[in-house]
Design a protein around this motif. Structure first.
Motif, PDB file in Angstrom:
ATOM      1  N   ALA A 103     -23.727  72.667 -13.455  1.00  0.00           N
ATOM      2  CA  ALA A 103     -23.445  71.398 -13.932  1.00  0.00           C
ATOM      3  C   ALA A 103     -22.359  71.188 -15.058  1.00  0.00           C
ATOM      4  CB  ALA A 103     -24.766  70.893 -14.531  1.00  0.00           C
ATOM      5  N   LEU A 104     -21.941  72.644 -15.598  1.00  0.00           N
ATOM      6  CA  LEU A 104     -20.654  72.649 -16.604  1.00  0.00           C
ATOM      7  C   LEU A 104     -19.586  72.848 -15.884  1.00  0.00           C
ATOM      8  CD1 LEU A 104     -22.744  74.554 -19.374  1.00  0.00           C
ATOM      9  CD2 LEU A 104     -22.083  72.176 -19.350  1.00  0.00           C
ATOM     10  N   SER A 105     -19.652  73.047 -14.576  1.00  0.00           N
ATOM     11  CA  SER A 105     -18.425  73.189 -13.826  1.00  0.00           C
ATOM     12  C   SER A 105     -17.297  71.972 -13.724  1.00  0.00           C
ATOM     13  CB  SER A 105     -18.601  73.755 -12.536  1.00  0.00           C
ATOM     14  OG  SER A 105     -19.053  73.084 -11.727  1.00  0.00           O
ATOM     15  N   PRO A 106     -17.849  70.858 -13.563  1.00  0.00           N
ATOM     16  CA  PRO A 106     -16.874  69.518 -13.535  1.00  0.00           C
ATOM     17  C   PRO A 106     -16.072  69.439 -14.857  1.00  0.00           C
ATOM     18  CG  PRO A 106     -18.883  69.150 -12.617  1.00  0.00           C
ATOM     19  CD  PRO A 106     -19.107  70.376 -13.466  1.00  0.00           C
ATOM     20  N   LYS A 107     -14.799  69.058 -14.719  1.00  0.00           N
ATOM     21  CA  LYS A 107     -14.260  68.797 -16.124  1.00  0.00           C
ATOM     22  C   LYS A 107     -14.719  67.358 -16.564  1.00  0.00           C
ATOM     23  CE  LYS A 107      -9.839  70.120 -13.984  1.00  0.00           C
ATOM     24  NZ  LYS A 107      -9.427  69.764 -12.801  1.00  0.00           N
ATOM     25  N   TYR A 108     -14.443  67.291 -18.068  1.00  0.00           N
ATOM     26  CA  TYR A 108     -14.899  66.160 -18.598  1.00  0.00           C
ATOM     27  C   TYR A 108     -13.768  65.357 -19.023  1.00  0.00           C
ATOM     28  CZ  TYR A 108     -15.162  68.575 -22.826  1.00  0.00           C
ATOM     29  OH  TYR A 108     -14.974  69.379 -24.024  1.00  0.00           O
ATOM     30  N   SER A 109     -13.752  64.115 -19.185  1.00  0.00           N
ATOM     31  CA  SER A 109     -12.502  63.559 -19.882  1.00  0.00           C
ATOM     32  C   SER A 109     -12.896  62.267 -20.778  1.00  0.00           C
ATOM     33  CB  SER A 109     -11.482  62.780 -18.887  1.00  0.00           C
ATOM     34  OG  SER A 109     -10.903  61.798 -18.988  1.00  0.00           O
ATOM     35  N   ILE A 110     -12.698  62.406 -22.329  1.00  0.00           N
ATOM     36  CA  ILE A 110     -13.031  61.542 -23.063  1.00  0.00           C
ATOM     37  C   ILE A 110     -12.291  60.113 -23.059  1.00  0.00           C
ATOM     38  CG2 ILE A 110     -13.585  61.313 -25.525  1.00  0.00           C
ATOM     39  CD1 ILE A 110     -13.749  64.409 -25.585  1.00  0.00           C
ATOM     40  N   ALA A 157     -11.582  63.414  -3.296  1.00  0.00           N
ATOM     41  CA  ALA A 157     -12.535  64.314  -2.688  1.00  0.00           C
ATOM     42  C   ALA A 157     -12.286  65.793  -3.069  1.00  0.00           C
ATOM     43  CB  ALA A 157     -12.471  64.188  -1.020  1.00  0.00           C
ATOM     44  N   LYS A 158     -11.068  66.225  -3.409  1.00  0.00           N
ATOM     45  CA  LYS A 158     -10.664  67.516  -3.838  1.00  0.00           C
ATOM     46  C   LYS A 158     -11.660  67.854  -5.115  1.00  0.00           C
ATOM     47  CE  LYS A 158      -6.263  67.665  -1.684  1.00  0.00           C
ATOM     48  NZ  LYS A 158      -5.060  66.962  -2.038  1.00  0.00           N
ATOM     49  N   LYS A 159     -11.614  66.330  -6.004  1.00  0.00           N
ATOM     50  CA  LYS A 159     -12.215  66.828  -7.311  1.00  0.00           C
ATOM     51  C   LYS A 159     -13.768  67.144  -6.998  1.00  0.00           C
ATOM     52  CE  LYS A 159      -9.821  63.456 -10.132  1.00  0.00           C
ATOM     53  NZ  LYS A 159      -9.792  62.318 -11.044  1.00  0.00           N
ATOM     54  N   SER A 160     -14.460  66.455  -6.015  1.00  0.00           N
ATOM     55  CA  SER A 160     -15.931  66.730  -5.911  1.00  0.00           C
ATOM     56  C   SER A 160     -15.887  67.942  -5.099  1.00  0.00           C
ATOM     57  CB  SER A 160     -16.739  65.568  -4.913  1.00  0.00           C
ATOM     58  OG  SER A 160     -15.744  64.886  -4.270  1.00  0.00           O
ATOM     59  N   ALA A 161     -15.021  68.305  -4.403  1.00  0.00           N
ATOM     60  CA  ALA A 161     -15.197  69.633  -3.588  1.00  0.00           C
ATOM     61  C   ALA A 161     -15.276  70.793  -4.629  1.00  0.00           C
ATOM     62  CB  ALA A 161     -14.016  69.708  -2.679  1.00  0.00           C
ATOM     63  N   SER A 162     -14.857  70.506  -5.773  1.00  0.00           N
ATOM     64  CA  SER A 162     -14.622  71.881  -6.845  1.00  0.00           C
ATOM     65  C   SER A 162     -15.825  71.972  -7.734  1.00  0.00           C
ATOM     66  CB  SER A 162     -13.537  71.421  -7.647  1.00  0.00           C
ATOM     67  OG  SER A 162     -13.641  70.341  -8.620  1.00  0.00           O
ATOM     68  N   CYS A 216     -13.901  60.035 -15.390  1.00  0.00           N
ATOM     69  CA  CYS A 216     -14.532  61.165 -15.879  1.00  0.00           C
ATOM     70  C   CYS A 216     -15.138  61.748 -14.820  1.00  0.00           C
ATOM     71  CB  CYS A 216     -15.418  60.958 -17.158  1.00  0.00           C
ATOM     72  SG  CYS A 216     -16.271  62.454 -17.546  1.00  0.00           S
ATOM     73  N   GLU A 217     -14.876  63.119 -14.223  1.00  0.00           N
ATOM     74  CA  GLU A 217     -15.437  63.837 -13.449  1.00  0.00           C
ATOM     75  C   GLU A 217     -16.861  64.271 -13.616  1.00  0.00           C
ATOM     76  OE1 GLU A 217     -13.959  67.302 -11.112  1.00  0.00           O
ATOM     77  OE2 GLU A 217     -11.927  66.389 -11.765  1.00  0.00           O
ATOM     78  N   ARG A 218     -17.061  64.482 -15.035  1.00  0.00           N
ATOM     79  CA  ARG A 218     -18.494  65.094 -15.197  1.00  0.00           C
ATOM     80  C   ARG A 218     -19.426  64.161 -15.056  1.00  0.00           C
ATOM     81  NH1 ARG A 218     -19.692  67.916 -20.997  1.00  0.00           N
ATOM     82  NH2 ARG A 218     -19.286  69.757 -20.146  1.00  0.00           N
ATOM     83  N   ARG A 219     -19.081  62.776 -15.582  1.00  0.00           N
ATOM     84  CA  ARG A 219     -20.131  61.608 -15.081  1.00  0.00           C
ATOM     85  C   ARG A 219     -20.555  61.439 -13.973  1.00  0.00           C
ATOM     86  NH1 ARG A 219     -19.175  55.444 -17.387  1.00  0.00           N
ATOM     87  NH2 ARG A 219     -21.284  54.820 -17.441  1.00  0.00           N
ATOM     88  N   THR A 220     -19.649  61.605 -12.909  1.00  0.00           N
ATOM     89  CA  THR A 220     -20.038  61.352 -11.488  1.00  0.00           C
ATOM     90  C   THR A 220     -20.882  62.507 -11.041  1.00  0.00           C
ATOM     91  OG1 THR A 220     -18.155  59.888 -11.339  1.00  0.00           O
ATOM     92  CG2 THR A 220     -19.042  60.636  -9.281  1.00  0.00           C
ATOM     93  N   ALA A 221     -20.214  63.762 -11.479  1.00  0.00           N
ATOM     94  CA  ALA A 221     -20.995  64.761 -10.964  1.00  0.00           C
ATOM     95  C   ALA A 221     -22.196  64.973 -11.165  1.00  0.00           C
ATOM     96  CB  ALA A 221     -20.180  66.050 -11.276  1.00  0.00           C
ATOM     97  N   TRP A 222     -22.455  64.603 -12.659  1.00  0.00           N
ATOM     98  CA  TRP A 222     -23.788  64.766 -13.247  1.00  0.00           C
ATOM     99  C   TRP A 222     -24.820  63.585 -12.512  1.00  0.00           C
ATOM    100  CZ3 TRP A 222     -23.758  65.685 -19.058  1.00  0.00           C
ATOM    101  CH2 TRP A 222     -23.133  67.012 -19.773  1.00  0.00           C
ATOM    102  N   ASN A 223     -24.142  62.651 -12.100  1.00  0.00           N
ATOM    103  CA  ASN A 223     -25.141  61.562 -11.235  1.00  0.00           C
ATOM    104  C   ASN A 223     -25.262  62.112  -9.733  1.00  0.00           C
ATOM    105  OD1 ASN A 223     -25.913  59.219 -12.673  1.00  0.00           O
ATOM    106  ND2 ASN A 223     -23.747  59.036 -13.013  1.00  0.00           N
TER     107      ASN A 223
END
Ligand code: SF4
Ligand code: SF4
Length: 512
Positions: A488-495, A477-482, A275-282
């Protein structure tokens, strides 16, 4: 952690630092501005000389929020309008660019500050309030400087406040020593500990001269070798991470000051594949964890790691029976049951290592990683623009050494194998291959140890395996670059199943 004023201070240029020291009470002559070091800089130097470098753009959201909270507090204090109006204006001016989650965090911190330090009819200062201890080193004057966020004066009585949003607001020993040494009778020093809802008086120390001298010795060593690199835990908090050489760039590109940077540890790397959101929020937004625990006692797994590392590093006799038994001496402070379990695991571990002839373990907690640059997004003048983003992937392997001539990285696990361990192995192999470019092959072992058994997963990385690992990390790295800074709501989340143990469960649920 990184919620501190001291990092903000580092962003101020040496010219400003020296030029604006007018509010200081000096006991000494002033040193040249280039010879002045903040207590935060000296703390960095004490861990790794190279960590004190030029300004970079590594994501530091807690610090960004700290700066904007500080500006809001200054606006509020300086505004004579009604309380409600001055609060509203301060929030509008300073929190407007943030997403709704960070706005809420900032409003909460702001309101806590107003509760612990309500507006007073005192004279107010907020710029460059410092105290500086001075010593001559190698024939020149050097200064160590501690800083305060706010100063209030009432009839020649002064209160100096440090603004802290960290869970542990205790000032460093060197700050307390300088304050103790240079405090005047009409001065009081406090920490506004916002997370604790408290205004805490800064305690004096008994031996300020001794402490200040110790730090000047650290500075003296630094002056003789400014580039000395000491990798370790401190790399987690270091903003020179893509530039110091420990985490080399693996893409054909260049790190410049226009490149935004984000650092992803091994733990967050594993989360990123789910889940991108979880990493990004950290790592990008530094949102407060919902499962924050102030103090956790050391688990048996951690103890097993620590004792095994102690016994295995630089020990050529680790296979000998007597040597194996000496493990019990290390654990003599533990209760009987724990000792026995730890020893059983250690025996299992050694039984697997003996399959590797000529194994020499040289390091524990060995830091490895690399940097990838990808096209991504950033902010310029408040607008989202295309921007290159460097992602620094870092990991700390349990053990490292050589089998014969081949580099080996060893990871100890006291749990079952999971699919994400393969990604961890790729991270280590790629990191090791960059640090040891001349090697043809890197060996990565995962050893899964229980009281009764141990299994080994061995992975060999030659050039084709390293190429696939590189492609994998280029993609990540493309994920984190986006991720858009401030949003904080820009990264995708995945349940998925992973949500069960996610540290942001409630905040995520409210924001889907
Ligand atoms: S990343 Fe680590 S080794 Fe490099 S400068 Fe920072 S603390 Fe030192
Ligand atoms: S709760 Fe699930 S979807 Fe939300 S951030 Fe955590 S892992 Fe991602």
């Amino acid at each position: 952690m990184i919620y501190s004023f001291w990092e903000f201070w580092d962003s101020i240029t040496p010219f400003e630092t020296a030029d604006l020291q007018k509010l200081v009470n000096y006991n000494f002559n002033m040193p040249d501005r280039d010879n002045t070091y903040s207590t935060n800089q000296i703390r960095k130097i004490s861990q790794c000389h190279s960590s004190l470098g030029t300004k970079t753009r590594v994501a530091s959201p807690k610090l960004d929020r700290w700066k904007d909270l500080n500006k809001a507090i200054v606006d509020w204090i300086n505004n004579d309008a009604l309380e409600e109006t001055s609060v509203k204006i301060a929030e509008e001016n300073n929190f407007q660019f943030y997403d709704s989650i960070q706005k809420r965090i900032l409003s909460d911190l702001f309101s806590r500050f107003r509760t612990i330090y309500p507006k007073k009819d005192y004279k107010f200062e907020h710029e460059y309030l410092v105290k500086e201890a001075v010593k001559e080193l190698n024939g020149e004057e050097y200064g160590l400087t501690t800083h305060f966020t706010y100063g209030f004066e009432d009839e020649n009585q002064f209160e100096y406040i440090r603004l802290k949003t960290a869970h542990d607001p205790e000032p460093e020993l060197i700050d307390r020593a300088i304050i103790t040494k240079l405090r005047a009778e009409n001065e009081e020093f406090y920490t506004a500990a916002i997370e604790l809802d408290d205004l805490i008086e800064i305690e004096q120390v008994e031996n300020p001269d001794e402490i200040i001298n110790e730090y000047f010795t650290i500075l003296e060593e630094y002056l003789t070798n400014r580039k000395k690199r000491t990798p370790g835990r401190q790399c987690d908090y270091c903003d020179q991470v893509s530039r110091c050489g420990q985490f080399p760039l693996i893409t054909d590109d260049k790190i410049t000051n226009r490149v935004r940077e984000v650092k992803i540890s091994k733990t967050n790397l594993v989360k990123l594949s789910n889940c991108e959101r979880r990493t990004a929020w950290n790592v990008q937004y530094g949102l407060p964890r919902e499962d924050y625990i102030e103090f956790e006692s050391e688990s048996d797994g951690t103890k097993f790691h620590n004792f095994s590392q102690k016994l295995l590093v630089n020990n050529n006799n680790f296979l000998e029976k007597e040597n194996i038994e000496s493990f019990n001496q290390l654990t003599n402070q533990e209760d009987e049951v724990t000792r026995e379990q730890l020893f059983l695991k250690y025996q299992q571990l050694v039984s697997k290592l003996k399959n590797y002839k000529d194994l020499k373990i040289k390091e524990s907690e060995y830091i490895l990683g690399f940097t990838c640059i990808a096209e991504g997004r950033g902010l310029r003048n408040g607008k989202v623009v295309d921007q290159k983003v460097a992602t620094i992937f870092t990991g700390k392997s349990d053990l490292a050494g050589r089998v014969g001539d081949t580099p080996i990285i060893i990871e100890l696990k006291t749990r079952q194998e999971i699919p994400e361990d393969a990604l961890e192995a790729q991270l280590y192999a790629l990191g090791a291959s960059q640090l040891m470019k001349s090697e043809k092959e890197i060996l990565v072992l995962h050893i899964y140890v229980s009281d009764h058994d141990a299994t080994i997963k061995e992975r060999k990385f030659g050039s084709s395996e390293l190429e696939s690992a590189k492609a994998k990390f280029d993609d990540l790295a493309k994920k984190s670059a986006s991720w858009i800074p401030y949003d904080a709501l820009s990264p995708k989340y995945s349940i998925g199943n992973w949500c069960e143990v996610c540290e942001f469960k409630s905040t995520c649920l409210e924001n889907r």
